[in-house]
Design a protein around this motif. Structure first.
Motif, mmCIF file in Angstrom:
data_model
loop_
_atom_site.group_PDB
_atom_site.id
_atom_site.type_symbol
_atom_site.label_atom_id
_atom_site.label_comp_id
_atom_site.label_asym_id
_atom_site.label_seq_id
_atom_site.Cartn_x
_atom_site.Cartn_y
_atom_site.Cartn_z
ATOM 1 N N ALA A 116 0.833 -1.201 0.000
ATOM 2 C CA ALA A 116 0.000 0.000 0.000
ATOM 3 C C ALA A 116 0.869 1.253 0.000
ATOM 4 C CB ALA A 116 -0.933 0.013 1.206
ATOM 5 N N SER A 117 0.584 2.149 -0.948
ATOM 6 C CA SER A 117 1.273 3.439 -1.099
ATOM 7 C C SER A 117 2.769 3.319 -1.378
ATOM 8 C CB SER A 117 1.034 4.324 0.129
ATOM 9 O OG SER A 117 -0.357 4.537 0.297
ATOM 10 N N LEU B 135 -5.343 -12.287 -12.649
ATOM 11 C CA LEU B 135 -5.920 -11.246 -11.795
ATOM 12 C C LEU B 135 -7.332 -11.624 -11.351
ATOM 13 C CD1 LEU B 135 -4.561 -8.413 -14.038
ATOM 14 C CD2 LEU B 135 -4.048 -8.573 -11.599
ATOM 15 N N ASN B 136 -7.588 -12.931 -11.159
ATOM 16 C CA ASN B 136 -8.906 -13.388 -10.683
ATOM 17 C C ASN B 136 -9.311 -12.598 -9.451
ATOM 18 O OD1 ASN B 136 -8.961 -15.445 -12.535
ATOM 19 N ND2 ASN B 136 -9.068 -17.092 -11.044
ATOM 20 N N ASP B 137 -10.523 -12.090 -9.458
ATOM 21 C CA ASP B 137 -11.104 -11.429 -8.290
ATOM 22 C C ASP B 137 -10.298 -10.217 -7.795
ATOM 23 O OD1 ASP B 137 -13.249 -13.314 -8.192
ATOM 24 O OD2 ASP B 137 -11.891 -14.743 -7.236
ATOM 25 N N ALA B 138 -9.432 -9.661 -8.633
ATOM 26 C CA ALA B 138 -8.679 -8.461 -8.239
ATOM 27 C C ALA B 138 -9.620 -7.267 -8.149
ATOM 28 C CB ALA B 138 -7.564 -8.186 -9.241
ATOM 29 N N LYS B 139 -9.258 -6.299 -7.304
ATOM 30 C CA LYS B 139 -10.101 -5.125 -7.065
ATOM 31 C C LYS B 139 -9.436 -3.876 -7.648
ATOM 32 C CE LYS B 139 -11.061 -7.395 -2.729
ATOM 33 N NZ LYS B 139 -10.030 -8.405 -2.954
ATOM 34 N N PHE B 140 -10.110 -3.277 -8.643
ATOM 35 C CA PHE B 140 -9.635 -2.048 -9.270
ATOM 36 C C PHE B 140 -10.674 -0.937 -9.166
ATOM 37 C CE2 PHE B 140 -7.370 -5.387 -11.594
ATOM 38 C CZ PHE B 140 -6.092 -4.867 -11.739
ATOM 39 N N GLN B 141 -11.831 -1.198 -8.573
ATOM 40 C CA GLN B 141 -12.973 -0.296 -8.673
ATOM 41 C C GLN B 141 -12.622 1.165 -8.380
ATOM 42 O OE1 GLN B 141 -12.879 -2.889 -6.430
ATOM 43 N NE2 GLN B 141 -14.307 -2.575 -4.769
ATOM 44 N N GLY B 142 -13.160 2.042 -9.273
ATOM 45 C CA GLY B 142 -12.988 3.470 -9.116
ATOM 46 C C GLY B 142 -11.610 4.001 -9.472
ATOM 47 N N THR B 143 -10.761 3.193 -10.062
ATOM 48 C CA THR B 143 -9.373 3.575 -10.326
ATOM 49 C C THR B 143 -9.172 4.048 -11.765
ATOM 50 O OG1 THR B 143 -8.620 1.976 -8.677
ATOM 51 C CG2 THR B 143 -6.989 2.710 -10.269
ATOM 52 N N ASP B 144 -8.338 5.062 -11.936
ATOM 53 C CA ASP B 144 -7.906 5.508 -13.257
ATOM 54 C C ASP B 144 -6.755 4.594 -13.654
ATOM 55 O OD1 ASP B 144 -6.716 6.719 -15.471
ATOM 56 O OD2 ASP B 144 -6.955 8.752 -14.677
ATOM 57 N N ASN C 196 -0.985 -13.363 -4.355
ATOM 58 C CA ASN C 196 -2.409 -13.490 -4.031
ATOM 59 C C ASN C 196 -2.772 -12.615 -2.839
ATOM 60 O OD1 ASN C 196 -2.844 -15.384 -6.056
ATOM 61 N ND2 ASN C 196 -2.259 -17.071 -4.717
ATOM 62 N N ASN C 197 -3.890 -11.899 -2.977
ATOM 63 C CA ASN C 197 -4.413 -11.040 -1.917
ATOM 64 C C ASN C 197 -3.435 -9.964 -1.458
ATOM 65 O OD1 ASN C 197 -7.018 -12.402 -1.636
ATOM 66 N ND2 ASN C 197 -5.768 -14.112 -0.931
ATOM 67 N N ALA C 198 -2.470 -9.611 -2.296
ATOM 68 C CA ALA C 198 -1.541 -8.531 -1.958
ATOM 69 C C ALA C 198 -2.271 -7.196 -2.018
ATOM 70 C CB ALA C 198 -0.355 -8.530 -2.920
ATOM 71 N N ASN C 199 -1.820 -6.244 -1.223
ATOM 72 C CA ASN C 199 -2.438 -4.922 -1.160
ATOM 73 C C ASN C 199 -1.552 -3.908 -1.881
ATOM 74 O OD1 ASN C 199 -3.740 -2.548 -0.556
ATOM 75 N ND2 ASN C 199 -3.446 -2.699 1.655
ATOM 76 N N PHE C 200 -1.992 -3.459 -3.068
ATOM 77 C CA PHE C 200 -1.295 -2.439 -3.844
ATOM 78 C C PHE C 200 -2.074 -1.117 -3.820
ATOM 79 C CE2 PHE C 200 0.312 -6.353 -5.752
ATOM 80 C CZ PHE C 200 1.648 -6.066 -5.953
ATOM 81 N N SER C 201 -3.037 -0.969 -2.908
ATOM 82 C CA SER C 201 -3.877 0.234 -2.910
ATOM 83 C C SER C 201 -3.008 1.477 -2.709
ATOM 84 C CB SER C 201 -4.965 0.145 -1.841
ATOM 85 O OG SER C 201 -4.387 0.045 -0.554
ATOM 86 N N GLY C 202 -3.219 2.466 -3.578
ATOM 87 C CA GLY C 202 -2.474 3.714 -3.499
ATOM 88 C C GLY C 202 -1.024 3.641 -3.942
ATOM 89 N N ALA C 203 -0.564 2.471 -4.371
ATOM 90 C CA ALA C 203 0.848 2.321 -4.782
ATOM 91 C C ALA C 203 1.105 2.988 -6.134
ATOM 92 C CB ALA C 203 1.216 0.839 -4.868
ATOM 93 N N ALA D 33 -5.942 -9.541 -5.411
ATOM 94 C CA ALA D 33 -5.110 -8.381 -5.073
ATOM 95 C C ALA D 33 -5.934 -7.102 -5.125
ATOM 96 C CB ALA D 33 -3.922 -8.286 -6.027
ATOM 97 N N ASP D 34 -5.581 -6.133 -4.292
ATOM 98 C CA ASP D 34 -6.300 -4.863 -4.198
ATOM 99 C C ASP D 34 -5.466 -3.758 -4.844
ATOM 100 O OD1 ASP D 34 -7.716 -2.587 -3.516
ATOM 101 O OD2 ASP D 34 -7.882 -3.101 -1.391
#
Length: 191
Positions: free
Chosen positions: A50-51, A105-114, A65-72, A87-88
């Motif tokens: 993250a970040s 990228l099964n079930d990866a979360k990108f919602q709302g991202t540019d 798997n399930n890694a957090n890349f939010s804001g990175a 992964a997020d």
């Protein structure tokens, strides 16, 4: 003198590339990387990126798997034949030189991202959440089976004629390029 211990390895294990566990002291989120990093054949499930500053980093055959890349910062990062199930990536920073090549990228979360024009060539986005995303780049030969495209802006996406659309979900706010019929491609409209 150091003694070596030999262990029996099942035959099926010899068919896969070895994965190395990431060392806890080398946590990417703990220290901002000023230079690009390389993560080759590493097992880093549930790792917290993250970040983190990961621009121009290379990930090759890594299990994330399930890694957090939010804001990175993932501008110009390359993921080649990696596993990023669950992964997020929400709020991560992408560019047209960010590449996910033959990546799961099964079930990866990108919602709302540019997505900044990121390349998803031959990647598996089955069940991923791409709702309300924009600036999607190359989707050539990607699998979007069950992917949530609600409110996504696909107007900049390339390679749509080569995508596996079966079961991809869109809604009245999803924007497709002119002339693209999502129903004819196999996508399903959500009311």
């Amino acid at each position: 003198m150091k003694l070596l211990k030999f262990v029996s390895i099942p035959a099926f294990a010899l068919c896969t590339a070895p994965l190395l566990a990431a060392e806890p002291s080398a946590s990417p989120a703990a220290s901002p990387a000023a230079t690009p990093a390389e993560y080759s054949r590493q097992y880093m499930s549930k790792e917290n990126f993250a970040s983190a500053e990961l621009g121009q980093s290379k990930f090759l055959h890594a299990m994330l798997n399930n890694a957090n890349f939010s804001g990175a910062d993932l501008k110009e990062a390359t993921f080649t034949q990696c596993t990023l199930s669950g992964a997020d990536f929400r709020g991560a920073k992408f560019s047209e030189n960010t590449k996910f090549l033959q990546t799961n990228l099964n079930d990866a979360k990108f919602q709302g991202t540019d997505l900044g024009g990121a390349d998803f060539d031959k990647s598996n986005l089955r069940g991923a959440d791409l709702s309300n995303t924009k600036n999607i780049g190359n989707l050539s030969r990607a699998v979007l089976d069950g992917t949530d495209l609600s409110g996504a802006d696909l107007s900049t996406a390339k390679g749509l004629e080569e995508v596996v659309w079966k079961g991809a979900v869109y809604d009245g706010k999803t924007i497709f390029p002119a002339g693209v019929d999502p129903v004819a491609l196999g996508a399903v409209k959500r009311d």
